[in-house]
Design a protein around this motif. Structure first.
Motif, PDB file in Angstrom:
ATOM      1  N   LEU A  35      34.363  35.063  42.638  1.00  8.55           N
ATOM      2  CA  LEU A  35      34.190  33.992  43.061  1.00  8.55           C
ATOM      3  C   LEU A  35      33.774  33.066  42.542  1.00  8.55           C
ATOM      4  N   GLU A  36      32.738  32.438  42.002  1.00  9.04           N
ATOM      5  CA  GLU A  36      32.552  31.357  40.750  1.00  9.04           C
ATOM      6  C   GLU A  36      33.152  31.143  39.545  1.00  9.04           C
ATOM      7  N   CYS A  37      33.830  32.393  38.948  1.00  8.16           N
ATOM      8  CA  CYS A  37      34.825  32.277  37.688  1.00  8.16           C
ATOM      9  C   CYS A  37      35.919  31.388  38.320  1.00  8.16           C
ATOM     10  N   PHE A  38      36.581  31.832  39.799  1.00  2.48           N
ATOM     11  CA  PHE A  38      37.883  31.783  40.352  1.00  2.48           C
ATOM     12  C   PHE A  38      37.611  30.429  40.211  1.00  2.48           C
ATOM     13  N   ARG A  39      36.779  29.693  40.889  1.00  2.00           N
ATOM     14  CA  ARG A  39      35.567  28.163  41.528  1.00  2.00           C
ATOM     15  C   ARG A  39      35.827  27.473  40.021  1.00  2.00           C
ATOM     16  N   LEU A  40      35.820  27.938  38.967  1.00  2.00           N
ATOM     17  CA  LEU A  40      35.107  27.397  37.573  1.00  2.00           C
ATOM     18  C   LEU A  40      36.656  27.116  36.692  1.00  2.00           C
ATOM     19  N   GLN A  41      37.839  27.923  37.122  1.00  4.15           N
ATOM     20  CA  GLN A  41      39.036  28.055  36.604  1.00  4.15           C
ATOM     21  C   GLN A  41      40.392  26.559  37.599  1.00  4.15           C
ATOM     22  N   ASN A  42      38.953  26.005  38.696  1.00  5.74           N
ATOM     23  CA  ASN A  42      39.881  25.442  39.659  1.00  5.74           C
ATOM     24  C   ASN A  42      40.933  25.685  40.572  1.00  5.74           C
ATOM     25  N   PHE A  43      40.328  27.057  40.886  1.00  5.33           N
ATOM     26  CA  PHE A  43      41.331  27.860  42.096  1.00  5.33           C
ATOM     27  C   PHE A  43      41.423  27.911  43.517  1.00  5.33           C
ATOM     28  N   PRO A  44      42.187  27.307  44.217  1.00  7.49           N
ATOM     29  CA  PRO A  44      41.043  27.298  45.413  1.00  7.49           C
ATOM     30  C   PRO A  44      40.633  28.913  46.858  1.00  7.49           C
ATOM     31  N   ASP A  45      39.417  28.442  47.400  1.00  4.43           N
ATOM     32  CA  ASP A  45      38.779  29.591  47.670  1.00  4.43           C
ATOM     33  C   ASP A  45      40.279  30.572  48.231  1.00  4.43           C
ATOM     34  N   GLU A  46      40.883  30.357  48.782  1.00  4.56           N
ATOM     35  CA  GLU A  46      41.659  30.948  49.434  1.00  4.56           C
ATOM     36  C   GLU A  46      43.130  31.741  48.553  1.00  4.56           C
ATOM     37  N   PHE A  47      43.063  31.099  47.437  1.00  8.93           N
ATOM     38  CA  PHE A  47      43.504  31.767  46.325  1.00  8.93           C
ATOM     39  C   PHE A  47      43.294  33.717  46.004  1.00  8.93           C
ATOM     40  N   PHE A  48      41.234  33.282  46.117  1.00  8.89           N
ATOM     41  CA  PHE A  48      40.738  34.117  45.154  1.00  8.89           C
ATOM     42  C   PHE A  48      40.531  35.333  46.257  1.00  8.89           C
ATOM     43  N   ASP A  59      36.587  43.930  41.143  1.00  4.07           N
ATOM     44  CA  ASP A  59      35.727  43.073  40.955  1.00  4.07           C
ATOM     45  C   ASP A  59      36.046  42.594  39.260  1.00  4.07           C
ATOM     46  N   SER A  60      36.046  44.005  38.640  1.00  6.48           N
ATOM     47  CA  SER A  60      36.579  43.802  37.400  1.00  6.48           C
ATOM     48  C   SER A  60      38.050  43.210  36.812  1.00  6.48           C
ATOM     49  N   GLN A  61      39.047  43.563  38.212  1.00  2.00           N
ATOM     50  CA  GLN A  61      40.709  43.028  37.309  1.00  2.00           C
ATOM     51  C   GLN A  61      40.235  41.529  38.056  1.00  2.00           C
ATOM     52  N   LEU A  62      38.946  40.986  38.737  1.00  2.00           N
ATOM     53  CA  LEU A  62      39.261  39.761  39.277  1.00  2.00           C
ATOM     54  C   LEU A  62      38.333  38.916  37.368  1.00  2.00           C
ATOM     55  N   TYR A  63      37.416  39.421  37.193  1.00  2.00           N
ATOM     56  CA  TYR A  63      36.857  39.214  36.317  1.00  2.00           C
ATOM     57  C   TYR A  63      38.300  39.039  35.154  1.00  2.00           C
ATOM     58  N   LYS A  64      38.806  40.051  35.148  1.00  2.00           N
ATOM     59  CA  LYS A  64      39.667  39.206  33.923  1.00  2.00           C
ATOM     60  C   LYS A  64      41.097  38.721  34.209  1.00  2.00           C
ATOM     61  N   GLN A  65      41.562  38.521  35.789  1.00  2.00           N
ATOM     62  CA  GLN A  65      42.731  37.230  36.092  1.00  2.00           C
ATOM     63  C   GLN A  65      41.881  36.119  35.578  1.00  2.00           C
ATOM     64  N   ALA A  66      40.657  35.829  36.127  1.00  2.00           N
ATOM     65  CA  ALA A  66      39.978  34.777  36.151  1.00  2.00           C
ATOM     66  C   ALA A  66      39.991  34.760  34.224  1.00  2.00           C
ATOM     67  N   GLY A  67      39.708  35.418  33.460  1.00  2.00           N
ATOM     68  CA  GLY A  67      39.225  35.222  31.970  1.00  2.00           C
ATOM     69  C   GLY A  67      40.894  34.856  31.560  1.00  2.00           C
ATOM     70  N   ASN A  68      41.731  35.367  31.799  1.00  2.00           N
ATOM     71  CA  ASN A  68      43.342  35.268  31.563  1.00  2.00           C
ATOM     72  C   ASN A  68      43.778  33.796  31.355  1.00  2.00           C
ATOM     73  N   SER A  69      43.248  33.335  32.588  1.00  2.00           N
ATOM     74  CA  SER A  69      43.457  31.865  32.891  1.00  2.00           C
ATOM     75  C   SER A  69      43.106  30.828  32.282  1.00  2.00           C
ATOM     76  N   ILE A  70      44.213  29.606  32.452  1.00  2.00           N
ATOM     77  CA  ILE A  70      43.818  28.622  31.964  1.00  2.00           C
ATOM     78  C   ILE A  70      43.208  27.316  33.362  1.00  2.00           C
TER      79      ILE A  70
END
Length: 85
Positions: A35-48, A59-70
């Motif tokens: 969740l913190e990774c998605f927030r750093l990428q500026n996604f709303p909590d609802e998206f996460f 969680d592993s896939q969520l980390y990958k999604q955040a890491g592959n994002s801009i």
């Protein structure tokens, strides 16, 4: 890292903190949550929560999604700059 500054979130890497970096909080070392990774990428909590709960993503896939994002704000700034040329 400096107070309030995150390391780069990466899609790949191994070991504790390889994708998110390690942080000291309240005299203990921890890594960021997905969740913190998605927030750093500026996604709303609802998206996460939609990605986590409806798609049942690990969680592993969520980390990958955040890491592959801009970061959304970065994309907006680039587009605004291009439109103003």
């Amino acid at each position: 890292s400096e107070e309030g500054i995150s390391t780069t979130i990466k899609a790949e890497g191994g070991g504790l903190g390889a994708k998110t970096g390690l942080y000291t909080t309240k005299n203990r070392i921890r890594r960021l949550t997905p969740l913190e990774c998605f927030r750093l990428q500026n996604f709303p909590d609802e998206f996460f929560y939609k990605a986590k709960n409806e798609a049942k993503v690990s969680d592993s896939q969520l980390y990958k999604q955040a890491g592959n994002s801009i970061t959304v704000a970065t994309i907006k700034a680039i587009i605004n700059n291009l439109l103003n040329l």
